[in-house]
Design a protein around this motif. Structure first.
Motif, mmCIF file in Angstrom:
data_model
loop_
_atom_site.group_PDB
_atom_site.id
_atom_site.type_symbol
_atom_site.label_atom_id
_atom_site.label_comp_id
_atom_site.label_asym_id
_atom_site.label_seq_id
_atom_site.Cartn_x
_atom_site.Cartn_y
_atom_site.Cartn_z
ATOM 1 N N ALA A 2 0.359 2.570 -24.556
ATOM 2 C CA ALA A 2 -0.058 2.749 -25.931
ATOM 3 C C ALA A 2 0.950 2.633 -27.011
ATOM 4 O O ALA A 2 0.751 2.217 -28.142
ATOM 5 C CB ALA A 2 -0.932 3.922 -25.952
ATOM 6 N N ALA A 3 2.168 3.202 -26.847
ATOM 7 C CA ALA A 3 3.241 3.376 -27.775
ATOM 8 C C ALA A 3 3.493 1.941 -28.058
ATOM 9 O O ALA A 3 3.908 1.675 -29.235
ATOM 10 C CB ALA A 3 4.218 3.913 -27.067
ATOM 11 N N ASN A 4 3.415 0.855 -27.301
ATOM 12 C CA ASN A 4 3.951 -0.360 -27.725
ATOM 13 C C ASN A 4 2.674 -1.433 -28.669
ATOM 14 O O ASN A 4 2.952 -2.309 -28.878
ATOM 15 C CB ASN A 4 4.212 -1.230 -26.485
ATOM 16 C CG ASN A 4 5.595 -0.679 -25.991
ATOM 17 O OD1 ASN A 4 6.474 0.011 -26.480
ATOM 18 N ND2 ASN A 4 5.567 -0.623 -24.589
ATOM 19 N N GLU A 5 1.476 -0.795 -28.614
ATOM 20 C CA GLU A 5 0.495 -1.394 -29.072
ATOM 21 C C GLU A 5 0.637 -1.184 -30.718
ATOM 22 O O GLU A 5 0.958 -0.527 -31.357
ATOM 23 C CB GLU A 5 -0.829 -0.809 -28.706
ATOM 24 C CG GLU A 5 -1.254 -1.265 -27.311
ATOM 25 C CD GLU A 5 -2.684 -0.454 -27.156
ATOM 26 O OE1 GLU A 5 -3.368 -0.458 -27.980
ATOM 27 O OE2 GLU A 5 -2.855 -0.237 -25.790
ATOM 28 N N ALA A 130 6.547 13.155 -32.409
ATOM 29 C CA ALA A 130 6.725 13.959 -33.788
ATOM 30 C C ALA A 130 7.858 13.256 -34.657
ATOM 31 O O ALA A 130 7.917 13.711 -36.134
ATOM 32 C CB ALA A 130 7.110 15.373 -33.559
ATOM 33 N N GLU A 131 8.841 12.673 -34.183
ATOM 34 C CA GLU A 131 9.780 12.002 -34.931
ATOM 35 C C GLU A 131 9.341 11.261 -36.319
ATOM 36 O O GLU A 131 8.667 10.204 -36.155
ATOM 37 C CB GLU A 131 10.700 11.116 -34.001
ATOM 38 C CG GLU A 131 12.014 10.625 -34.779
ATOM 39 C CD GLU A 131 12.938 9.589 -33.704
ATOM 40 O OE1 GLU A 131 13.841 9.327 -34.348
ATOM 41 O OE2 GLU A 131 12.373 9.246 -32.684
ATOM 42 N N ALA A 132 9.721 11.956 -37.259
ATOM 43 C CA ALA A 132 9.518 11.342 -38.758
ATOM 44 C C ALA A 132 10.006 9.719 -39.126
ATOM 45 O O ALA A 132 9.095 8.974 -39.616
ATOM 46 C CB ALA A 132 10.166 12.119 -39.822
ATOM 47 N N ALA A 133 10.957 9.514 -38.202
ATOM 48 C CA ALA A 133 11.268 8.118 -38.447
ATOM 49 C C ALA A 133 10.839 7.095 -37.105
ATOM 50 O O ALA A 133 10.932 6.096 -37.093
ATOM 51 C CB ALA A 133 12.868 8.024 -38.264
ATOM 52 N N GLY A 134 9.894 7.899 -36.534
ATOM 53 C CA GLY A 134 9.161 6.930 -35.086
ATOM 54 C C GLY A 134 7.745 7.168 -35.334
ATOM 55 O O GLY A 134 7.314 6.434 -36.318
ATOM 56 N N GLN A 135 7.004 7.611 -34.465
ATOM 57 C CA GLN A 135 5.624 7.402 -34.333
ATOM 58 C C GLN A 135 4.995 8.238 -35.639
ATOM 59 O O GLN A 135 3.996 8.303 -35.955
ATOM 60 C CB GLN A 135 5.107 8.005 -33.201
ATOM 61 C CG GLN A 135 5.259 6.953 -32.066
ATOM 62 C CD GLN A 135 4.419 7.333 -30.824
ATOM 63 O OE1 GLN A 135 3.405 8.263 -30.863
ATOM 64 N NE2 GLN A 135 4.829 6.764 -29.608
ATOM 65 N N ASN A 136 5.793 9.298 -36.067
ATOM 66 C CA ASN A 136 5.454 9.991 -37.401
ATOM 67 C C ASN A 136 4.000 10.666 -37.469
ATOM 68 O O ASN A 136 3.145 10.401 -38.396
ATOM 69 C CB ASN A 136 5.939 9.048 -38.463
ATOM 70 C CG ASN A 136 5.636 10.152 -39.647
ATOM 71 O OD1 ASN A 136 5.701 11.283 -39.856
ATOM 72 N ND2 ASN A 136 5.730 9.297 -40.886
ATOM 73 N N LYS A 137 3.546 11.371 -36.276
ATOM 74 C CA LYS A 137 2.140 11.906 -36.387
ATOM 75 C C LYS A 137 2.064 12.778 -37.300
ATOM 76 O O LYS A 137 0.876 13.043 -37.631
ATOM 77 C CB LYS A 137 1.977 12.533 -34.996
ATOM 78 C CG LYS A 137 1.972 11.459 -33.723
ATOM 79 C CD LYS A 137 0.865 10.273 -34.001
ATOM 80 C CE LYS A 137 1.055 9.506 -32.701
ATOM 81 N NZ LYS A 137 0.096 8.323 -32.895
ATOM 82 N N GLY A 138 3.118 13.494 -37.734
ATOM 83 C CA GLY A 138 2.859 14.350 -39.055
ATOM 84 C C GLY A 138 2.471 13.806 -40.137
ATOM 85 O O GLY A 138 1.604 13.896 -41.118
ATOM 86 N N GLY A 139 3.083 12.476 -40.503
ATOM 87 C CA GLY A 139 2.873 11.851 -41.784
ATOM 88 C C GLY A 139 1.354 11.355 -41.571
ATOM 89 O O GLY A 139 0.760 10.985 -42.420
#
Length: 180
Positions: A2-5, A130-139
Protein backbone atom coordinates in the motif's frame (compact mmCIF):
# COMPACT_ATOMS: atom_id res chain seq x y z
CA UNK A 1 2.35 -2.88 -0.90
CA UNK A 2 0.00 0.00 0.00
CA UNK A 3 2.87 2.44 0.65
CA UNK A 4 3.78 2.40 -3.05
CA UNK A 5 0.27 3.09 -4.33
CA UNK A 6 -0.75 6.54 -5.48
CA UNK A 7 -3.75 8.03 -3.72
CA UNK A 8 -6.01 10.85 -4.79
CA UNK A 9 -5.83 13.88 -2.51
CA UNK A 10 -8.57 16.50 -2.34
CA UNK A 11 -7.58 20.10 -3.00
CA UNK A 12 -7.21 22.08 0.21
CA UNK A 13 -10.35 23.95 1.23
CA UNK A 14 -10.31 27.73 1.32
CA UNK A 15 -11.87 29.78 4.10
CA UNK A 16 -13.24 33.31 4.13
CA UNK A 17 -13.37 33.42 7.95
CA UNK A 18 -10.58 32.44 10.38
CA UNK A 19 -10.26 28.80 11.40
CA UNK A 20 -9.14 27.73 14.87
CA UNK A 21 -8.12 24.10 15.43
CA UNK A 22 -7.14 22.11 18.50
CA UNK A 23 -4.43 19.50 18.10
CA UNK A 24 -4.80 16.86 20.83
CA UNK A 25 -1.75 14.61 20.99
CA UNK A 26 -0.67 11.66 23.10
CA UNK A 27 3.15 11.87 23.18
CA UNK A 28 3.65 8.35 24.58
CA UNK A 29 6.10 7.73 21.73
CA UNK A 30 7.57 11.25 21.78
CA UNK A 31 9.59 11.19 18.55
CA UNK A 32 6.67 9.82 16.57
CA UNK A 33 4.24 12.27 18.16
CA UNK A 34 6.56 15.19 17.40
CA UNK A 35 6.61 14.26 13.70
CA UNK A 36 2.81 13.97 13.64
CA UNK A 37 2.46 17.39 15.26
CA UNK A 38 4.98 18.95 12.85
CA UNK A 39 2.99 17.68 9.88
CA UNK A 40 -0.35 18.77 11.35
CA UNK A 41 0.88 22.27 12.17
CA UNK A 42 2.34 22.73 8.68
CA UNK A 43 -0.93 21.69 7.03
CA UNK A 44 -3.00 23.99 9.25
CA UNK A 45 -0.68 26.95 8.74
CA UNK A 46 -0.69 26.38 4.95
CA UNK A 47 -4.49 26.76 5.10
CA UNK A 48 -4.22 29.93 7.21
CA UNK A 49 -5.65 28.24 10.31
CA UNK A 50 -4.56 29.04 13.84
CA UNK A 51 -4.03 26.18 16.25
CA UNK A 52 -3.37 25.21 19.82
CA UNK A 53 -1.82 21.97 20.99
CA UNK A 54 -2.65 20.03 24.12
CA UNK A 55 -0.88 16.89 25.33
CA UNK A 56 -2.69 14.05 27.07
CA UNK A 57 -1.30 10.83 28.63
CA UNK A 58 -2.42 8.34 25.98
CA UNK A 59 -4.57 7.60 22.95
CA UNK A 60 -7.63 6.88 25.07
CA UNK A 61 -7.50 10.40 26.51
CA UNK A 62 -7.32 12.14 23.13
CA UNK A 63 -11.08 11.82 22.40
CA UNK A 64 -11.88 12.91 25.94
CA UNK A 65 -9.78 16.07 25.56
CA UNK A 66 -11.49 16.81 22.25
CA UNK A 67 -14.93 16.23 23.79
CA UNK A 68 -14.12 18.68 26.60
CA UNK A 69 -12.87 21.30 24.15
CA UNK A 70 -15.88 20.83 21.88
CA UNK A 71 -18.23 21.40 24.82
CA UNK A 72 -16.30 24.14 26.59
CA UNK A 73 -14.30 26.09 24.03
CA UNK A 74 -14.56 27.74 20.62
CA UNK A 75 -12.55 25.53 18.26
CA UNK A 76 -13.79 24.96 14.72
CA UNK A 77 -12.23 21.51 14.49
CA UNK A 78 -9.85 19.02 16.00
CA UNK A 79 -6.83 16.91 15.07
CA UNK A 80 -6.30 13.71 17.06
CA UNK A 81 -2.70 12.49 17.09
CA UNK A 82 -0.87 9.63 18.74
CA UNK A 83 0.50 6.18 18.16
CA UNK A 84 -0.42 2.71 19.38
CA UNK A 85 2.11 -0.03 18.68
CA UNK A 86 1.04 -3.66 19.06
CA UNK A 87 2.43 -5.29 22.17
CA UNK A 88 2.12 -8.70 23.75
CA UNK A 89 -1.37 -8.24 25.19
CA UNK A 90 -4.86 -7.42 23.95
CA UNK A 91 -4.52 -3.90 25.39
CA UNK A 92 -3.53 -2.82 21.86
CA UNK A 93 -6.93 -3.88 20.48
CA UNK A 94 -8.79 -2.09 23.25
CA UNK A 95 -6.89 1.17 22.80
CA UNK A 96 -7.15 1.11 18.99
CA UNK A 97 -10.83 0.25 18.89
CA UNK A 98 -12.00 2.49 21.73
CA UNK A 99 -10.05 5.59 20.69
CA UNK A 100 -11.21 5.22 17.09
CA UNK A 101 -14.82 4.60 18.12
CA UNK A 102 -14.81 7.61 20.44
CA UNK A 103 -13.44 9.89 17.72
CA UNK A 104 -16.05 8.61 15.27
CA UNK A 105 -18.83 9.28 17.78
CA UNK A 106 -17.53 12.82 18.31
CA UNK A 107 -17.65 13.36 14.57
CA UNK A 108 -21.17 12.01 14.35
CA UNK A 109 -22.14 14.48 17.09
CA UNK A 110 -20.87 17.38 14.99
CA UNK A 111 -17.22 17.77 15.98
CA UNK A 112 -15.03 17.98 12.84
CA UNK A 113 -12.19 15.58 13.76
CA UNK A 114 -9.22 14.43 11.71
CA UNK A 115 -7.97 11.11 13.11
CA UNK A 116 -4.20 10.79 13.06
CA UNK A 117 -3.80 8.16 15.76
CA UNK A 118 -1.51 5.59 14.19
CA UNK A 119 -2.23 1.93 14.90
CA UNK A 120 0.74 -0.14 13.80
CA UNK A 121 2.52 -3.44 14.31
CA UNK A 122 5.97 -2.00 15.06
CA UNK A 123 7.98 1.18 15.53
CA UNK A 124 9.34 1.14 11.97
CA UNK A 125 5.79 1.32 10.58
CA UNK A 126 5.00 4.19 12.94
CA UNK A 127 8.11 6.15 11.96
CA UNK A 128 7.38 5.70 8.24
CA UNK A 129 3.80 6.94 8.62
CA UNK A 130 4.57 9.78 11.01
CA UNK A 131 7.49 11.39 9.19
CA UNK A 132 6.40 14.89 8.16
CA UNK A 133 8.60 14.72 5.04
CA UNK A 134 7.26 11.24 4.22
CA UNK A 135 3.76 9.79 4.55
CA UNK A 136 2.87 12.69 6.86
CA UNK A 137 -0.18 11.17 8.55
CA UNK A 138 -0.28 14.15 10.94
CA UNK A 139 -0.67 16.52 7.99
CA UNK A 140 -3.30 14.21 6.51
CA UNK A 141 -5.30 14.27 9.73
CA UNK A 142 -5.15 18.08 9.80
CA UNK A 143 -6.30 18.25 6.18
CA UNK A 144 -9.19 15.90 6.98
CA UNK A 145 -10.24 18.18 9.84
CA UNK A 146 -10.07 21.21 7.52
CA UNK A 147 -12.30 19.51 4.95
CA UNK A 148 -14.86 18.67 7.64
CA UNK A 149 -14.75 22.24 8.95
CA UNK A 150 -15.42 23.47 5.40
CA UNK A 151 -18.42 21.13 5.10
CA UNK A 152 -19.75 22.24 8.50
CA UNK A 153 -19.52 25.85 7.42
CA UNK A 154 -21.13 25.11 4.06
CA UNK A 155 -24.05 23.27 5.62
CA UNK A 156 -24.17 25.05 8.97
CA UNK A 157 -26.19 28.11 8.05
CA UNK A 158 -29.77 28.14 9.34
CA UNK A 159 -32.32 27.02 6.79
CA UNK A 160 -36.06 27.29 6.66
CA UNK A 161 -37.72 24.26 8.11
CA UNK A 162 -40.64 22.25 6.86
CA UNK A 163 -44.00 23.07 8.35
CA UNK A 164 -45.32 26.04 10.27
CA UNK A 165 -43.76 28.54 12.66
CA UNK A 166 -45.88 30.25 15.31
CA UNK A 167 -46.13 34.06 15.26
CA UNK A 168 -45.20 34.40 11.58
CA UNK A 169 -45.04 37.62 9.67
CA UNK A 170 -45.80 41.29 10.13
CA UNK A 171 -49.17 42.13 11.58
CA UNK A 172 -49.82 38.57 12.67
CA UNK A 173 -50.82 37.82 16.20
CA UNK A 174 -48.98 35.30 18.34
CA UNK A 175 -51.59 32.73 17.45
CA UNK A 176 -51.12 33.00 13.68
CA UNK A 177 -48.72 30.86 11.69
CA UNK A 178 -46.44 31.27 8.72
CA UNK A 179 -45.24 28.63 6.35
CA UNK A 180 -41.58 27.89 6.89
Amino acid sequence: MAANEEHYTLAAPEFDKPVKVLIAVAPYYKGIADQLVTGARAALEAAGATHETVEVPGALEVPQAIALAHRMSNFDGYVALGCVIRGETTHYDTVCNDSSRALTLLGLQGAPVGNGILTVENRAQAETRAEAAGQNKGGGAAEAALHLIALARQWGSPKGGVGFKPGGGEGNSDESFQIA
